[in-house]
Design an enzyme around this catalytic site. Structure first.
Site, mmCIF file in Angstrom:
data_model
loop_
_atom_site.group_PDB
_atom_site.id
_atom_site.type_symbol
_atom_site.label_atom_id
_atom_site.label_comp_id
_atom_site.label_asym_id
_atom_site.label_seq_id
_atom_site.Cartn_x
_atom_site.Cartn_y
_atom_site.Cartn_z
ATOM 1 N N HIS A 313 0.858 -1.188 0.000
ATOM 2 C CA HIS A 313 0.000 0.000 0.000
ATOM 3 C C HIS A 313 0.893 1.236 0.000
ATOM 4 O O HIS A 313 1.947 1.239 0.626
ATOM 5 C CB HIS A 313 -0.884 0.000 1.260
ATOM 6 C CG HIS A 313 -2.045 0.926 1.155
ATOM 7 N ND1 HIS A 313 -1.940 2.259 1.450
ATOM 8 C CD2 HIS A 313 -3.324 0.706 0.762
ATOM 9 C CE1 HIS A 313 -3.118 2.819 1.246
ATOM 10 N NE2 HIS A 313 -3.975 1.911 0.826
ATOM 11 N N ASP A 371 -7.923 -5.579 0.526
ATOM 12 C CA ASP A 371 -8.387 -6.378 -0.611
ATOM 13 C C ASP A 371 -8.010 -7.841 -0.525
ATOM 14 O O ASP A 371 -8.528 -8.663 -1.272
ATOM 15 C CB ASP A 371 -7.822 -5.805 -1.916
ATOM 16 C CG ASP A 371 -8.414 -4.451 -2.204
ATOM 17 O OD1 ASP A 371 -9.600 -4.267 -1.903
ATOM 18 O OD2 ASP A 371 -7.692 -3.578 -2.710
HETATM 19 N N1 ACO Z 1 3.893 -7.574 -4.892
HETATM 20 C C1 ACO Z 1 5.203 -7.595 -5.123
HETATM 21 N N2 ACO Z 1 6.022 -6.544 -4.996
HETATM 22 C C2 ACO Z 1 5.467 -5.388 -4.619
HETATM 23 C C3 ACO Z 1 4.091 -5.280 -4.361
HETATM 24 C C4 ACO Z 1 3.295 -6.426 -4.498
HETATM 25 N N3 ACO Z 1 1.967 -6.403 -4.260
HETATM 26 N N4 ACO Z 1 3.796 -4.002 -4.008
HETATM 27 C C5 ACO Z 1 4.958 -3.336 -4.054
HETATM 28 N N5 ACO Z 1 5.979 -4.175 -4.402
HETATM 29 C C6 ACO Z 1 7.398 -3.833 -4.504
HETATM 30 C C7 ACO Z 1 7.713 -3.063 -5.761
HETATM 31 O O1 ACO Z 1 8.072 -3.935 -6.818
HETATM 32 C C8 ACO Z 1 8.867 -2.208 -5.308
HETATM 33 O O2 ACO Z 1 10.021 -3.029 -5.263
HETATM 34 P P1 ACO Z 1 11.481 -2.403 -5.626
HETATM 35 O O3 ACO Z 1 11.727 -1.354 -4.563
HETATM 36 O O4 ACO Z 1 12.391 -3.569 -5.588
HETATM 37 O O5 ACO Z 1 11.337 -1.795 -7.009
HETATM 38 C C9 ACO Z 1 8.505 -1.855 -3.858
HETATM 39 O O6 ACO Z 1 7.702 -2.955 -3.416
HETATM 40 C C10 ACO Z 1 7.743 -0.549 -3.702
HETATM 41 O O7 ACO Z 1 6.579 -0.619 -4.526
HETATM 42 P P2 ACO Z 1 5.877 0.584 -5.272
HETATM 43 O O8 ACO Z 1 5.084 0.042 -6.422
HETATM 44 O O9 ACO Z 1 6.886 1.648 -5.558
HETATM 45 O O10 ACO Z 1 4.902 1.109 -4.147
HETATM 46 P P3 ACO Z 1 3.670 2.031 -4.380
HETATM 47 O O11 ACO Z 1 3.436 2.709 -3.096
HETATM 48 O O12 ACO Z 1 3.833 2.875 -5.594
HETATM 49 O O13 ACO Z 1 2.513 0.965 -4.709
HETATM 50 C C11 ACO Z 1 0.585 -0.368 -4.664
HETATM 51 C C12 ACO Z 1 1.446 0.676 -3.915
HETATM 52 C C13 ACO Z 1 0.202 0.134 -6.059
HETATM 53 C C14 ACO Z 1 -0.702 -0.603 -3.864
HETATM 54 C C15 ACO Z 1 1.405 -1.692 -4.796
HETATM 55 O O14 ACO Z 1 1.783 -2.147 -3.512
HETATM 56 C C16 ACO Z 1 0.641 -2.795 -5.538
HETATM 57 O O15 ACO Z 1 0.653 -2.823 -6.775
HETATM 58 N N6 ACO Z 1 -0.021 -3.731 -4.795
HETATM 59 C C17 ACO Z 1 -0.845 -4.747 -5.420
HETATM 60 C C18 ACO Z 1 -2.183 -4.142 -5.824
HETATM 61 C C19 ACO Z 1 -3.086 -3.890 -4.636
HETATM 62 O O16 ACO Z 1 -3.250 -4.746 -3.762
HETATM 63 N N7 ACO Z 1 -3.692 -2.701 -4.617
HETATM 64 C C20 ACO Z 1 -4.654 -2.337 -3.573
HETATM 65 C C21 ACO Z 1 -4.280 -1.071 -2.891
HETATM 66 S S1 ACO Z 1 -5.359 -0.801 -1.569
HETATM 67 C C22 ACO Z 1 -6.747 -0.128 -2.244
HETATM 68 O O17 ACO Z 1 -6.764 0.490 -3.267
HETATM 69 C C23 ACO Z 1 -8.006 -0.289 -1.465
#
Ligand code: ACO
Length: 436
Positions: A313, A371
């Site tokens: 998140h 979720d």
């Molecule tokens: N699975 C695997 N790796 C992940 C995940 C994940 N679900 N989420 C983040 N990471 C990793 C990224 O690859 C990144 O790794 P790196 O530093 O080696 O490049 C690091 O963690 C940081 O991730 P970002 O994408 O930069 O974090 P951001 O804050 O932009 O993303 C997000 C947040 C979009 C929610 C992300 O965690 C994600 O895609 N999760 C899966 C989708 C999801 O569950 N969304 C629901 C959000 S809650 C809602 O809307 C109610």
């Protein structure tokens, strides 16, 4: 806004005079540096795509402490609201700032219940969609179309109109979502029943048919009500910021909320619960618990685009408090329905345990978000995955409208107009067609 004694000084290596910037304190959470005059003083913008360090507004509605994993609506912890209040009390709290007393609750419930029907013409508008249209496509259209059906409450600058459209939106969203569902499955629409609770009425509109009496299951009713509370608001997330930006032009509230619905549709936001459930199905199909190791390997592989959906998140760098409450509800629902041994729930629990102990997720502070379990709950209730995001939109409508109304009532409100770092071509002249 409360000014802080502390000031920020911005200095430049090229010898340009430094600039002093005021700092404001919130009641809790990080202070903010006021950069509103920065452009006038320095001829420079700030650069912050994705709003990683930018507070775009002041708000008194919802507060999240992402490191602690804390969520407060108007100061009340989400756990206490989920255990002691129902969704309509939560709506009242978000809209008016305080929990209702008994009379206020009864009046508010009566008011919402008496606005649950939609204009009869809306069903003909709905019938224009293909039967296989995605419910979010239908919802974006229907909510936007409300501006044509409810023109007598469309003036955003009129506080009375704002209040009536808030009630209309909260009351009619369940009716519209249920209509979108009935339409796609080819069943007759079920009209609202105002003696039922908000969640009970929605369940009935979703699952009742004219040929059989429908009795609301209180465990499912409670589960859905909790789902609504947990999704009611989440401060300045992508869809809420979309509603604020759209509404800042002075457009009508229905158009602004339709913009929020459109934004929520994306898989990185509201679409994640559908994606999380599909992910569990995929792992299950490939061999279940045994295949978790292989799946986690793919998630960690830098060259793959696979993510562990329902994990991570932007704000929570700890366990999402809503995920714990949703897991509790998941247990209750599955037990009530005699699905205690549901393989998908077992798979989710094992996957969660493995991920929480894995260095990749630990070091990136990736924890389950709401979720992760909400898809399993909705599936058990009988809701198809394609409808999950529409139900999220239904629950979030109160948050969107509370935030929109807060913005419009704020004396400092201005149309939202971000600036840019331009990297395209500087001025050049158009050559005649034959010379290009
Ligand atoms: N699975 C695997 N790796 C992940 C995940 C994940 N679900 N989420 C983040 N990471 C990793 C990224 O690859 C990144 O790794 P790196 O530093 O080696 O490049 C690091 O963690 C940081 O991730 P970002 O994408 O930069 O974090 P951001 O804050 O932009 O993303 C997000 C947040 C979009 C929610 C992300 O965690 C994600 O895609 N999760 C899966 C989708 C999801 O569950 N969304 C629901 C959000 S809650 C809602 O809307 C109610």
């Amino acid at each position: 806004m409360q000014s802080s004694e502390n000031k920020a000084t911005l200095s430049f290596s090229n010898g340009a005079p430094s600039v002093e910037l005021p700092i404001y304190k919130g009641t809790v959470g990080p202070d903010v540096i006021d950069i509103r005059k920065l452009y006038a003083q320095t001829d420079m913008f700030t650069y912050d795509p994705g709003f990683m360090s930018t507070a775009a507004c002041q708000s008194s509605i919802t507060y999240i402490d992402g490191d602690k994993g804390e969520l407060l609506y108007r100061g009340y912890p989400i756990e206490q609201l989920a255990r002691n209040c129902d969704y309509l009390e939560t709506c009242y709290l978000l809209l008016y700032g305080e929990l209702p007393n008994e009379t206020q609750k009864a009046d508010f419930t009566r008011m919402v219940s008496s606005h649950t029907m939609v204009h009869e013409q809306m069903q003909f508008f709905l019938r224009g969609f293909r039967r296989d249209a995605h419910p979010m496509a239908i919802m974006t259209g229907l909510v936007g179309a409300m501006s044509a059906f409810y023109r007598d409450s469309a003036d955003i600058h009129n506080p009375k109109h704002r209040e009536i459209s808030a009630i209309r939106l909260i009351a009619k969203m369940p009716t519209l979502v249920a209509m979108a569902y009935k339409y796609t499955v080819g069943e007759p629409f079920a009209y609202p029943q105002n003696h039922l609770s908000y969640a009970g009425n929605f369940l009935r509109m979703m699952f009742a048919t004219p040929c059989q009496e429908y009795k609301v299951n209180p465990v499912l009713e409670h589960a859905l009500d909790r789902f609504f509370i947990l999704h009611a608001d989440h401060e300045q997330n992508a869809s809420t910021s979309t509603v604020r930006l759209c509404g800042s032009s002075g457009t009508n509230p229905f158009a602004a909320i339709a913009a929020g619905v459109a934004c929520l549709w994306g898989p990185a936001h509201g679409g994640a619960n559908e994606a999380a459930l599909n992910m569990l199905y995929d792992i299950q199909k490939e061999g279940g618990v045994e295949k978790i190791g292989e799946f986690i390997k793919k998630v960690k592989d830098k060259n793959s685009t696979v993510r562990l959906m329902g994990f991570g998140h932007r704000v929570y760098k700890n366990y999402d408090p809503r995920a714990k409450l949703m897991q509790e509800t998941c247990d209750e629902v599955l037990t009530n329905l005699g699905l205690g041994n549901d393989p998908l729930f077992k798979l989710a629990k094992t996957l969660e345990k493995i991920a929480l102990e894995d260095e990749y997720f630990v070091s990136r502070k990736l924890y389950p978000n709401v979720d992760f379990y909400s898809g399993i709950v909705q599936r058990a209730i009988g809701i198809p995955p394609t409808l999950f995001t529409a139900i999220f939109a239904l629950a979030r409508t109160v948050g969107w409208i509370a935030q929109l109304n807060e913005m419009i009532a704020d004396p400092e409100y201005k149309i939202g107009r971000p600036r840019q770092l331009f990297e395209g071509s500087p001025r050049r002249d158009v050559k005649p067609l034959g010379q290009r």
